[in-house]
Structure formats: C-alpha cells, structure tokens
Design a protein around this motif. Structure first.
Motif, PDB file in Angstrom:
ATOM      1  N   MET A   7       0.833  -1.205   0.000  1.00 14.81           N
ATOM      2  CA  MET A   7       0.000   0.000   0.000  1.00 14.81           C
ATOM      3  C   MET A   7       0.871   1.259   0.000  1.00 14.81           C
ATOM      4  N   SER A   8       1.970   1.219   0.747  1.00 21.20           N
ATOM      5  CA  SER A   8       2.874   2.367   0.794  1.00 21.20           C
ATOM      6  C   SER A   8       3.635   2.521  -0.520  1.00 21.20           C
ATOM      7  N   VAL A   9       4.040   1.388  -1.104  1.00 22.77           N
ATOM      8  CA  VAL A   9       4.721   1.419  -2.404  1.00 22.77           C
ATOM      9  C   VAL A   9       3.795   1.983  -3.472  1.00 22.77           C
ATOM     10  N   LYS A  10       2.531   1.572  -3.422  1.00 18.25           N
ATOM     11  CA  LYS A  10       1.540   2.097  -4.364  1.00 18.25           C
ATOM     12  C   LYS A  10       1.416   3.610  -4.221  1.00 18.25           C
ATOM     13  N   ALA A  11       1.350   4.085  -2.983  1.00 20.18           N
ATOM     14  CA  ALA A  11       1.247   5.523  -2.730  1.00 20.18           C
ATOM     15  C   ALA A  11       2.512   6.253  -3.186  1.00 20.18           C
ATOM     16  N   LEU A  12       3.673   5.673  -2.846  1.00 21.63           N
ATOM     17  CA  LEU A  12       4.946   6.305  -3.198  1.00 21.63           C
ATOM     18  C   LEU A  12       5.158   6.302  -4.711  1.00 21.63           C
ATOM     19  N   GLY A  13       4.839   5.177  -5.351  1.00 24.97           N
ATOM     20  CA  GLY A  13       4.985   5.082  -6.801  1.00 24.97           C
ATOM     21  C   GLY A  13       4.095   6.077  -7.529  1.00 24.97           C
ATOM     22  N   THR A  14       2.865   6.216  -7.052  1.00 29.55           N
ATOM     23  CA  THR A  14       1.942   7.183  -7.650  1.00 29.55           C
ATOM     24  C   THR A  14       2.458   8.605  -7.463  1.00 29.55           C
ATOM     25  N   SER A  15       3.028   8.892  -6.281  1.00 28.00           N
ATOM     26  CA  SER A  15       3.582  10.221  -6.012  1.00 28.00           C
ATOM     27  C   SER A  15       4.725  10.551  -6.966  1.00 28.00           C
ATOM     28  N   ILE A  16       5.620   9.586  -7.170  1.00 24.19           N
ATOM     29  CA  ILE A  16       6.757   9.801  -8.068  1.00 24.19           C
ATOM     30  C   ILE A  16       6.278   9.955  -9.512  1.00 24.19           C
ATOM     31  N   LYS A  17       5.301   9.147  -9.890  1.00 30.37           N
ATOM     32  CA  LYS A  17       4.741   9.234 -11.249  1.00 30.37           C
ATOM     33  C   LYS A  17       4.126  10.614 -11.489  1.00 30.37           C
ATOM     34  N   LEU A  18       3.350  11.100 -10.519  1.00 33.86           N
ATOM     35  CA  LEU A  18       2.744  12.429 -10.636  1.00 33.86           C
ATOM     36  C   LEU A  18       3.801  13.525 -10.676  1.00 33.86           C
ATOM     37  N   SER A  19       4.894  13.325  -9.909  1.00 33.68           N
ATOM     38  CA  SER A  19       5.977  14.316  -9.895  1.00 33.68           C
ATOM     39  C   SER A  19       6.643  14.412 -11.264  1.00 33.68           C
ATOM     40  N   PHE A  20       6.852  13.263 -11.922  1.00 29.42           N
ATOM     41  CA  PHE A  20       7.432  13.262 -13.267  1.00 29.42           C
ATOM     42  C   PHE A  20       6.495  13.909 -14.283  1.00 29.42           C
ATOM     43  N   GLU A  21       5.207  13.867 -13.994  1.00 28.01           N
ATOM     44  CA  GLU A  21       4.221  14.491 -14.886  1.00 28.01           C
ATOM     45  C   GLU A  21       4.101  15.994 -14.651  1.00 28.01           C
ATOM     46  N   GLY A  22       4.890  16.521 -13.709  1.00 33.09           N
ATOM     47  CA  GLY A  22       4.889  17.955 -13.462  1.00 33.09           C
ATOM     48  C   GLY A  22       4.124  18.388 -12.230  1.00 33.09           C
ATOM     49  N   LYS A  23       3.538  17.423 -11.505  1.00 33.33           N
ATOM     50  CA  LYS A  23       2.797  17.741 -10.275  1.00 33.33           C
ATOM     51  C   LYS A  23       3.634  17.277  -9.088  1.00 33.33           C
ATOM     52  N   ASN A  24       4.558  18.104  -8.665  1.00 36.40           N
ATOM     53  CA  ASN A  24       5.528  17.732  -7.637  1.00 36.40           C
ATOM     54  C   ASN A  24       4.841  17.320  -6.327  1.00 36.40           C
ATOM     55  N   GLN A  25       5.060  16.051  -5.935  1.00 34.97           N
ATOM     56  CA  GLN A  25       4.466  15.525  -4.699  1.00 34.97           C
ATOM     57  C   GLN A  25       5.502  15.391  -3.587  1.00 34.97           C
ATOM     58  N   LEU A  26       6.780  15.660  -3.913  1.00 37.77           N
ATOM     59  CA  LEU A  26       7.844  15.500  -2.930  1.00 37.77           C
ATOM     60  C   LEU A  26       7.832  16.615  -1.882  1.00 37.77           C
ATOM     61  N   ILE A  27       7.044  17.639  -2.127  1.00 42.21           N
ATOM     62  CA  ILE A  27       6.960  18.750  -1.164  1.00 42.21           C
ATOM     63  C   ILE A  27       6.021  18.430  -0.006  1.00 42.21           C
ATOM     64  N   TYR A  28       5.283  17.331  -0.126  1.00 43.42           N
ATOM     65  CA  TYR A  28       4.317  16.968   0.908  1.00 43.42           C
ATOM     66  C   TYR A  28       4.933  15.971   1.892  1.00 43.42           C
ATOM     67  N   ALA A  29       4.644  16.172   3.174  1.00 45.81           N
ATOM     68  CA  ALA A  29       5.168  15.281   4.220  1.00 45.81           C
ATOM     69  C   ALA A  29       4.627  13.862   4.067  1.00 45.81           C
ATOM     70  N   GLU A  30       3.433  13.726   3.503  1.00 47.28           N
ATOM     71  CA  GLU A  30       2.817  12.406   3.342  1.00 47.28           C
ATOM     72  C   GLU A  30       3.676  11.483   2.473  1.00 47.28           C
ATOM     73  N   THR A  31       4.293  12.063   1.424  1.00 51.70           N
ATOM     74  CA  THR A  31       5.154  11.266   0.540  1.00 51.70           C
ATOM     75  C   THR A  31       6.318  10.664   1.315  1.00 51.70           C
ATOM     76  N   TRP A  32       6.950  11.445   2.174  1.00 48.28           N
ATOM     77  CA  TRP A  32       8.100  10.978   2.958  1.00 48.28           C
ATOM     78  C   TRP A  32       7.666   9.997   4.039  1.00 48.28           C
ATOM     79  N   PHE A  33       6.444  10.157   4.547  1.00 44.48           N
ATOM     80  CA  PHE A  33       5.928   9.195   5.526  1.00 44.48           C
ATOM     81  C   PHE A  33       5.751   7.830   4.878  1.00 44.48           C
ATOM     82  N   PHE A  34       5.169   7.808   3.669  1.00 39.01           N
ATOM     83  CA  PHE A  34       4.995   6.537   2.954  1.00 39.01           C
ATOM     84  C   PHE A  34       6.351   5.897   2.657  1.00 39.01           C
TER      85      PHE A  34
END
Length: 266
Positions: free
Chosen positions: A189-216
C-alpha cells in the motif's frame, strides 16, 4: 486491458522472474554462509552478510522489487500482486533442479492452480480510479476502516515476533511467513502511494513537497527491512518449495484485502 494496466502487467511479470530466481540464489548463499560459520540465519546468525552469493540474490530481488514498484504506479494492486504466482513457478522449478528440493505431483498441481487463479484475477482486474495527489491517497489511508486494518496488522506482527517466533518459529512455517506477509501488505500500500507520487511528480505535479510522501517512504523502508529479516529466517529454516507458495498465498490474500479496504477496488 488499458495501456496503463498493460505496462503494469509486463513489469509485474519481469518482477516475478527476478524475485523467483532471487529466492534460490539467496538460499544458496545462506547455505554457504552457514557451512562457513556454523551459525544459521534461522537461529539468529548474520554471517550471510559476508557471503557474496547472498548479495547477488539480494540485488536480483531488488531489481525485481523495483520493477514491481513501478508496476504499482501503473496498475491496481489487485492486478499486480497476483502475478507473483510466476515467482513461485520460477523458484519451485529452480529449487527442483539446483537445490535438489524435489517438486512432487501435488506441488506441480499447486503451481498450476496458482497460475489459473492469477489468470482469472488478471482477466477480471478492475479499472483503477485516477489519483490526482498524494494527499488524496493519504485521505484513503486515514479512513477508519483502513486504520483498523493497520492496527490489527501491527498487533498481530508484535504477537508473532515476541510470542510465537521464539517458541515455534523454527517448527511452524506460518510464523515467519506470517510476519512477512502482514508487513508486506502494508509495504504494498505504501509502495503504491509512493509510486503514484513519483509518477505524478514526473508528470509535473511535484508531490515530494508533501510530508505524506516521505511518511509513505519511511513505512516502505521499515516494512521491507522487517520482511527481509524474517524471509531469510524462513528460507534458512524451511524448504524453499514450502516457503515460496505459502508466502505468496498469504501475501497476495492480505494485499488484496488491504487494497479493497484502502482503494475501494472491488
């Protein structure tokens, strides 16, 4: 099958091949380390960390897990996880020829049933809802039903680690594999969340700025380290042809359950 699901499907197949082979390589490394040091991993030895063959197996598993990680970014967990059945076939066949752990007729039947079951699940895999941000996944992860599941998993893992593992961990294969499977369902579940975050970041929607990404990411690290430790104990203590399918069945069942609760993917 959509293009996204097809990418996840191909990556999951490659992942299973690498992971299945890694079981055998790591088992060979564990045997060599035990023979050299006289202390097996199953009873708390860590001499395998000095064995090159074990590290080759670990690298092979990491390659497989990376492919699996990317697969979860493209396809739902209920599609990707059941394809782990291929890793059972790979490990069972290699164990039969390399480790001389004979696969009997019932074992062959079990492998065929795993393949049939996985094919049925893949054919009927649901289409995943598009996710716009990691915060959307966080809201799914903090819903009462999933928090209850996470709490139950943590309690069961503590009971298995501190009560059952010292008493019957070396005589009952369900103890070590149970710990791996329970933690595995959380890591997926965490890998799914993290993978989706990285995918969205590559698409131009930076998710690395959110604490939730680092928690996952932290949950993934803790879960993977725990899984690796107890999987080594299971492989060193029991036959690979026993550990691999039991681990697969428990892990897949728990992952599908967690995915249904968290992502509402039926």
């Amino acid at each position: 099958m959509t293009e996204e699901n097809l990418k996840g499907f191909i990556l999951a197949l490659l992942s299973s091949g690498f992971i299945g082979a890694s079981f055998i390589i790591k088992k060979k490394g564990l045997r060599k380390a035990a023979a050299a040091s006289g202390v097996r991993a199953g009873v708390g030895g860590y001499s395998y960390l000095l064995e090159p063959l074990w590290w080759i197996g670990l690298i092979t598993m990491i390659v497989g897990e990376i492919a699996n990680f990317v697969a979860y970014a493209f396809a739902p967990a209920v599609l990707v996880t059941p394809l782990g059945a291929l890793s059972i076939i790979v490990s069972a066949v290699l164990a039969h020829f390399i480790l001389k752990e004979r696969l009997h007729k019932l074992g062959m039947l079990g492998c065929v049933m795993c393949i049939v079951g996985s094919v049925i699940i893949v054919i009927h895999a649901p289409q995943e809802y598009p996710i716009a941000s990691v915060q959307e996944i966080w809201s799914m992860a903090t819903q009462p039903a999933f928090l209850l599941y996470v709490g139950s998993v943590i309690v069961l893992v503590f009971i298995l680690v501190f009560h059952f593992a010292p008493r019957c961990g070396h005589s009952n294969v369900l103890v070590f594999t149970g710990i791996c499977s329970l933690m595995g369902s959380l890591s997926v579940m965490s890998v799914k969340a993290l993978g989706t975050s990285i995918k969205l970041s590559f698409e131009g929607k930076n998710q690395l700025i959110y604490a939730e990404t680092w928690f996952f990411m932290m949950v993934v690290a803790i879960s993977v380290i725990t899984q690796m430790n107890y999987l080594n104990k299971a492989l060193d203590t029991f036959n690979t042809a026993v550990v691999s399918p039991i681990y697969y069945v428990m892990f897949t069942t728990l992952t599908i359950l967690a995915s249904v609760i968290m992502f509402k993917v039926f």
